[in-house]
Scaffold this active site. Structure first.
Site, mmCIF file in Angstrom:
data_model
loop_
_atom_site.group_PDB
_atom_site.id
_atom_site.type_symbol
_atom_site.label_atom_id
_atom_site.label_comp_id
_atom_site.label_asym_id
_atom_site.label_seq_id
_atom_site.Cartn_x
_atom_site.Cartn_y
_atom_site.Cartn_z
ATOM 1 N N ASP A 2 -2.867 1.193 6.790
ATOM 2 C CA ASP A 2 -1.943 0.906 5.684
ATOM 3 C C ASP A 2 -1.443 -0.538 5.747
ATOM 4 O O ASP A 2 -1.204 -1.161 4.715
ATOM 5 C CB ASP A 2 -0.747 1.861 5.733
ATOM 6 C CG ASP A 2 -1.192 3.303 5.871
ATOM 7 O OD1 ASP A 2 -1.431 3.946 4.842
ATOM 8 O OD2 ASP A 2 -1.332 3.763 7.028
ATOM 9 N N GLU A 60 -0.870 -1.238 -5.028
ATOM 10 C CA GLU A 60 -2.106 -0.498 -5.292
ATOM 11 C C GLU A 60 -1.866 0.486 -6.427
ATOM 12 O O GLU A 60 -0.912 1.252 -6.410
ATOM 13 C CB GLU A 60 -2.567 0.261 -4.055
ATOM 14 C CG GLU A 60 -3.868 1.024 -4.296
ATOM 15 C CD GLU A 60 -4.353 1.739 -3.058
ATOM 16 O OE1 GLU A 60 -4.993 1.095 -2.220
ATOM 17 O OE2 GLU A 60 -4.063 2.941 -2.942
ATOM 18 N N ASP A 73 0.885 -1.163 0.000
ATOM 19 C CA ASP A 73 0.000 0.000 0.000
ATOM 20 C C ASP A 73 0.924 1.214 0.000
ATOM 21 O O ASP A 73 1.412 1.634 1.042
ATOM 22 C CB ASP A 73 -0.893 -0.008 1.239
ATOM 23 C CG ASP A 73 -1.836 1.186 1.267
ATOM 24 O OD1 ASP A 73 -2.341 1.565 0.197
ATOM 25 O OD2 ASP A 73 -2.061 1.740 2.360
#
Length: 194
Positions: free
Chosen positions: A141, A68, A7
């Site tokens: 996160d 991501e 992330d």
């Protein structure tokens, strides 16, 4: 398959590793968040994230890295920082010959919760449940990094089947075009002899 989910972010970059088993079984391996102070020079922040990515790649030896994809954000500065952090991680993986796949936030949310518009709380709850964790990963996160890894484990077989189908269709198209060219050539040859 071992997946490193990332992330990306400059202030907090989440790293999570899972192993996939039969069906939809996934097992947690490791999770953490790398932090960089906002007052630090951008290049040094990216270097810190890159160093952390290299350590994770060397320590956990994933077969694939799931990052991501920055899809859309209203804050351009945040989007740029996220993309830069994801880029240094992708580069570290590419240097080692490790495949990198990008998943949008809605793909990850949909895979993990069944709802592409789920909030962070729902994602964290489902990651905790799916991985059988006694404590929810924090901050968000960390949970998001694990969600990315889970998403890839579950989407990879479908993505592979789609790639095979696309390749088979491309090969079929080439055979058809070759046969069509052969028929056309034959017809032109016959027309020329009349």
């Amino acid at each position: 398959m071992r997946v490193l989910g990332v992330d990306p972010g400059l202030t907090r970059c989440g790293f999570g590793v899972v192993d996939s088993g039969r069906g939809r079984t996934v097992t947690p391996v490791a999770v953490d968040v790398v932090r960089t102070p906002p007052e630090m020079d951008l290049a040094l922040r990216l270097l810190r994230i890159s160093d952390a990515a290299e350590q994770w790649l060397d320590l956990h030896r994933p077969t694939v890295v799931a990052v991501e994809r920055v899809f859309s954000q209203h804050n351009v500065r945040t989007a740029m920082a996220t993309a830069q952090a994801g880029g240094v991680v992708a580069l570290a993986a590419a240097r080692r010959g490790i495949d990198v796949c990008f998943h949008t936030p809605s793909q990850v949310k949909s895979a993990v919760t069944g709802n592409g518009a789920a909030d962070k709380k729902q994602v964290t709850a489902m990651v905790t449940k799916i991985l059988g964790l006694s404590v929810a990963p924090k901050p968000a996160d960390a949970a998001d990094a694990l969600a990315l890894a889970i998403c890839h484990c579950w989407r990879a077989p479908m993505m592979a089947r789609m790639a095979q189908a696309e390749e088979a269709a491309a090969q079929q198209r080439l055979r058809y075009e070759a046969k069509l060219a052969e028929v056309t050539k034959s017809r032109l040859k016959k027309a020329g002899t009349r």
